[in-house]
Write a protein that holds these residues in place. Sequence first.
Motif: not given
Length: 192
Positions: A104-112
């Motif tokens: 979830f943290v990884n995804a958040a850092t890759q998302s607008p």
Amino acid sequence: MHRKTQSRTRLLAAAESVFYDQGITTTSIDTVARAAEVTKPTVYTHFPSKSALAAAALTARHARRRAELDACLAAADPGVERVLTVFACLGTWYERGGHRGCAFVNAATQSPADSEILRAAREEKRWLNDTLTTLCAQAGLANPDLVASQLLLLIDGVAGRVAVQGHPAAAEAIDAATQAARALTTAAGGWP
């Protein structure tokens, strides 16, 4: 199970795995389709975009993590021990996988900032914070909102350590986070 449902299930599992291992932004829909053994048009039959697929994969992961944590908590003694059970459950998860930290943290850092991926990640973190707040309140801790926020920082810190230092750092990071959680709960009125 209906063929269309099987394709969607395979897509979600493949997306979850591939996006976690390779990153969302660097992974193509073609890669996910190959991993799921479906065609690219099949992907778009189920999901209108890569972001929708990634968000759905995160939501599926969240549902499993929630069920796992609920089972751990149901077996735990009440009070501070139940709060600390969250860290034991986290340790079990890292033993089984978690080689890249928190999905979830990884995804958040890759998302607008306005993406459905970020919304799915935020929802998981909001749920975990709410769960920790409830557990802290049930344990009779002073300032349960603050303690829960601090505990979530410890959990996210473990994920950061694993993402940067690799999976072998997980056990030591979880041990350190558990010790810090025990100190926080003791300071908030839990037993030593």
